[in-house]
Design a protein around this motif. Sequence first.
Motif, PDB file in Angstrom:
ATOM      1  N   LEU A 283       8.054   2.906 -10.212  1.00 16.81           N
ATOM      2  CA  LEU A 283       6.851   2.094 -10.102  1.00 16.81           C
ATOM      3  C   LEU A 283       6.782   1.426  -8.741  1.00 16.81           C
ATOM      4  O   LEU A 283       7.786   1.293  -8.035  1.00 16.81           O
ATOM      5  N   MET A 284       5.585   0.987  -8.398  1.00 12.92           N
ATOM      6  CA  MET A 284       5.353   0.298  -7.133  1.00 12.92           C
ATOM      7  C   MET A 284       6.352  -0.836  -6.911  1.00 12.92           C
ATOM      8  O   MET A 284       6.921  -0.986  -5.829  1.00 12.92           O
ATOM      9  N   GLU A 285       6.597  -1.624  -7.969  1.00 17.79           N
ATOM     10  CA  GLU A 285       7.496  -2.763  -7.817  1.00 17.79           C
ATOM     11  C   GLU A 285       8.914  -2.302  -7.486  1.00 17.79           C
ATOM     12  O   GLU A 285       9.622  -2.957  -6.709  1.00 17.79           O
ATOM     13  N   ASP A 286       9.330  -1.164  -8.073  1.00 16.65           N
ATOM     14  CA  ASP A 286      10.666  -0.642  -7.790  1.00 16.65           C
ATOM     15  C   ASP A 286      10.756  -0.184  -6.340  1.00 16.65           C
ATOM     16  O   ASP A 286      11.728  -0.465  -5.636  1.00 16.65           O
ATOM     17  N   TYR A 287       9.724   0.539  -5.881  1.00 16.93           N
ATOM     18  CA  TYR A 287       9.744   1.023  -4.501  1.00 16.93           C
ATOM     19  C   TYR A 287       9.764  -0.143  -3.522  1.00 16.93           C
ATOM     20  O   TYR A 287      10.429  -0.088  -2.491  1.00 16.93           O
ATOM     21  N   LEU A 288       9.026  -1.220  -3.860  1.00 19.03           N
ATOM     22  CA  LEU A 288       8.930  -2.344  -2.923  1.00 19.03           C
ATOM     23  C   LEU A 288      10.296  -2.942  -2.628  1.00 19.03           C
ATOM     24  O   LEU A 288      10.524  -3.485  -1.557  1.00 19.03           O
ATOM     25  N   ARG A 289      11.188  -2.859  -3.598  1.00 21.16           N
ATOM     26  CA  ARG A 289      12.521  -3.427  -3.384  1.00 21.16           C
ATOM     27  C   ARG A 289      13.383  -2.541  -2.509  1.00 21.16           C
ATOM     28  O   ARG A 289      14.439  -2.960  -2.070  1.00 21.16           O
ATOM     29  N   GLN A 290      12.956  -1.273  -2.270  1.00 23.32           N
ATOM     30  CA  GLN A 290      13.899  -0.304  -1.721  1.00 23.32           C
ATOM     31  C   GLN A 290      13.669   0.071  -0.273  1.00 23.32           C
ATOM     32  O   GLN A 290      14.462   0.814   0.283  1.00 23.32           O
ATOM     33  N   PHE A 291      12.557  -0.346   0.331  1.00 20.01           N
ATOM     34  CA  PHE A 291      12.399   0.048   1.733  1.00 20.01           C
ATOM     35  C   PHE A 291      11.810  -1.099   2.543  1.00 20.01           C
ATOM     36  O   PHE A 291      11.201  -2.019   1.988  1.00 20.01           O
ATOM     37  N   ARG A 292      12.040  -1.064   3.829  1.00 21.93           N
ATOM     38  CA  ARG A 292      11.441  -2.018   4.744  1.00 21.93           C
ATOM     39  C   ARG A 292      10.613  -1.248   5.762  1.00 21.93           C
ATOM     40  O   ARG A 292      10.784  -0.051   5.918  1.00 21.93           O
ATOM     41  N   LEU A 293       9.749  -1.970   6.460  1.00 23.16           N
ATOM     42  CA  LEU A 293       9.000  -1.339   7.535  1.00 23.16           C
ATOM     43  C   LEU A 293       9.935  -1.175   8.719  1.00 23.16           C
ATOM     44  O   LEU A 293      10.815  -2.002   8.956  1.00 23.16           O
TER      45      LEU A 293
ATOM     46  N   ASN B  61       0.842  -1.194   0.000  1.00 20.64           N
ATOM     47  CA  ASN B  61       0.000   0.000   0.000  1.00 20.64           C
ATOM     48  C   ASN B  61       0.884   1.253   0.000  1.00 20.64           C
ATOM     49  O   ASN B  61       0.638   2.203  -0.747  1.00 20.64           O
ATOM     50  N   ILE B  62       1.950   1.232   0.820  1.00 20.44           N
ATOM     51  CA  ILE B  62       2.835   2.403   0.884  1.00 20.44           C
ATOM     52  C   ILE B  62       3.513   2.612  -0.470  1.00 20.44           C
ATOM     53  O   ILE B  62       3.567   3.729  -1.000  1.00 20.44           O
ATOM     54  N   ALA B  63       4.014   1.518  -1.069  1.00 18.71           N
ATOM     55  CA  ALA B  63       4.711   1.645  -2.348  1.00 18.71           C
ATOM     56  C   ALA B  63       3.757   2.132  -3.431  1.00 18.71           C
ATOM     57  O   ALA B  63       4.114   2.975  -4.264  1.00 18.71           O
ATOM     58  N   ALA B  64       2.519   1.608  -3.417  1.00 13.59           N
ATOM     59  CA  ALA B  64       1.529   2.038  -4.407  1.00 13.59           C
ATOM     60  C   ALA B  64       1.215   3.520  -4.218  1.00 13.59           C
ATOM     61  O   ALA B  64       1.093   4.270  -5.194  1.00 13.59           O
ATOM     62  N   ASP B  65       1.094   3.945  -2.954  1.00 11.74           N
ATOM     63  CA  ASP B  65       0.835   5.363  -2.692  1.00 11.74           C
ATOM     64  C   ASP B  65       1.971   6.230  -3.211  1.00 11.74           C
ATOM     65  O   ASP B  65       1.741   7.296  -3.776  1.00 11.74           O
ATOM     66  N   CYS B  66       3.220   5.747  -3.033  1.00 11.16           N
ATOM     67  CA  CYS B  66       4.363   6.516  -3.534  1.00 11.16           C
ATOM     68  C   CYS B  66       4.271   6.664  -5.048  1.00 11.16           C
ATOM     69  O   CYS B  66       4.530   7.737  -5.601  1.00 11.16           O
TER      70      CYS B  66
END
Lengths: 406, 432
Positions: free
Chosen positions: A134-144, A99-104
């Motif tokens: 893209l969402m997929e790119d952001y997902l690789r770059q941050f953790r909770l 959700n966070i990555a999609a929002d970004c």
Amino acid sequence: MDTRKLFAARLQAVLARPYLATALFALHPVESRHVPTMAVDPYWRCYVSPAFVDRTPVEELAGVWVHEVSHLLRDHHGRGDRYALRHGLSGPAERLRMNIAADCEINDDVFGEGLVAPEGAVRPASLGLRDGELMEDYLRQFRLGPHTAHLAWLECGSGADGLPRPWDLGPRGADGLSAQERDAVRFRVARGITGSPGNTPAGWRRWAEEAFHPPQPWRQLLGAAVRAAASAPGSGDDYVYGRPARRSAAVPGAVLPSLRRRPTRVVVVIDTSGSVSDAELGSALLEVTAISRAVGGRRDLVGVLPCDAAADRVRPLCGGAEGVELLGGGGTDLRAGFARALESRPRPDVLVMLTDGQTLWPSRRPPCRTVVGLFGRHHGSPSYDESNSEYVPDGPPAWARVVTIG
Amino acid sequence: MSAYAPPSENPTTETPDTPAPSGAPAPSVRASRLDVPGALLALLRDTTTAPRPDPQLEALTLAVSADLPVLLWGEPGIGKTAALTQLATTLDLPLTTVIASVHEPSDFSGLPVIGDDPAGNGIPMAPPDWAVRLVRAGRGLLFLDELSTAPPAVQAALLRLVLERRVGALRLPPGVRIVAAANPRSSAADGWELSPPLANRFVHLRWVHDADVVVRGLGGVWPRSVLPTLDAGLLPEAVAFARRAVCGLLGARPALVHRLPSGEALRGGAWPSPRSWDMALCLTAFATAAGASRDVLSMLVRGTVGDGPGLEFLAYLDRMDLPDPEDLLADPGAAELPERGDLRQATLDAVVAAVRSRPARDRWDAAWALLARAAETGAPDLLVVPATTLATLRRDNWEVPAAIEGLAGVVSVSQRADRAKVRALSVTRGNR
């Protein structure tokens, strides 16, 4: 619920973003006390908290409308599911990350120009990430972690991350859109944008172009092109009399030729001229290894020919891609590479050219199948010889199959 | 085999209460050591089925009924064979499966057999036994599995079989239906790729598995879909509808009639041409006569003419579904407006456009009555643009109709949005 306020906000969103009107009107609002703000499900329902509507100004509500409809237009739930499947992710924490990555992905370019960003909207910068990915790119770059703790309340619904929520009405509930209807709405919005791209932001234009034709990974395309060339009839098989045909038993007295197949031989011509960067050469080498695997894993059947203005000689790919020495660095004339590759014995069945296209091409079709892997050039960068501005190279010839790399 | 629990192996579909033969004790023979394993197998096979709509199976059924060559694209092991088994049961056709990868080209082009006088009579090419049996039966469902793992020469021979229905010297009778299956290019170990002319002759259907179905099935309940049947009474109407839809779209968008696939990513897929539009017309008629859902029709049409033109076609069908503006203007009191916001807005836009094209006092009044009716039954914000446009169409001697009072809510929503717009512009400009 103050529906007039909610609809006034939608109207303002439509006035600010006319190209999203169809999508905004297709959303079906559902009053729900379970959602903290507004949330969507994959069937284009929008769950709205009455308290949120009461306390939020109209112009911010308009921003939320556009934000939520963007989740659906960009198919974040489907992409989230596919990402989770591919990477073996599960659990609510991963869905929150989606959700966070999609929002970004949405928030970096959707607001402004008459549309106010709602309070607390996540932007890539707040996570230390770059805009425009893209969402997929952001997902690789941050953790909770502690720095995302303030986002834990984030809730855009199952339409944003694919995880069903208890308040969802589900596929069989009232007012949901079927798969075909969802596609139709997305298609109408996309066609509206591609039809009159004048004042649409670049991000939406890119979405519209790719909505129904996602760019395919070039590695797969190149691999498929090489495999198709290497396994096509006419390359590597022939009728010989050396062994009896399987049919011979049926025709006693006749000597029939049999179809025999020999392994396909591939020569990869690598453009080592100065216009090709080291990074591109690196990925080209990786591809050479992949191609050798595609032809059956026998490295001795793959030859490599570095070529700038003059061609060296074809070297076997015995020691793996790492062992190939790439010489050159001057101007380019791949015609020399073509000629030298065709001279080599045994003759290649397939030629693969890895080049940026800044070269002269042979005038005649070579007597074997040709695949051209073309390094993509970004528009605006110098695309031809600086010292000779008159020179504009031709594109690859029509008889070659061209795959754009990168 | 790529079958998960084929329904025909399922006791409930064919012989409801008969246990597996191995479980039946023979009276005079002493107990075999295989009795207990047999009983366990019987228990494992004892699954039930539950009805569940399956759009991809429906699409396959319609395409096979329409006698068009179908190519199923799907990963190995996801139930293509099971689906074909169910289809054969439904259509009441015997199923013949030919695994392409274990055959030679001559198995499809025929083996030479020497007769009495080869020089005088020639050498006949003998067809394989399964083809002879198919021709003798006169009907059947021929499933060519694993096309993509067959050597290219075999693939070439098979394409002739699919497209020309010939095996050696034999010609398959019209009662035989053919379905082929291939693995997608990205997962195929060796390249299977259609040239654009060949791809244009197939209906491409993507076969995907549903994780829920698999989990439920392994738990003992497999889905059973009710397959579409054509309604004999609807046939002329279905043909008329399909013709109207395809001709209407292509008349308005002639560029869609023929468009070769551009770019490497689209190779080997569906693309529009007169031939594939003819197939799309046929499939539309079949789907209409069967009362199939738009999801099914979408799969079929997009698999025939490609995604872009297929979506345009479906968008055109959606527009055909909207009420005719002239009918609405003729009797605004009885008007039935679509529930969905975007469709309702499109309808009202069409009504206003109709008034603009032929302005008259009574038509203008009727349009206001329609808008007032829409304001009573749905969201007010989508009326703002049609109402504003309609107001500009007023002539000097036309008085404002009484119906406009019903639009007071619309006006307040519109004013509120305008005020928010001013505030939003000042905020977003302030940020820059």
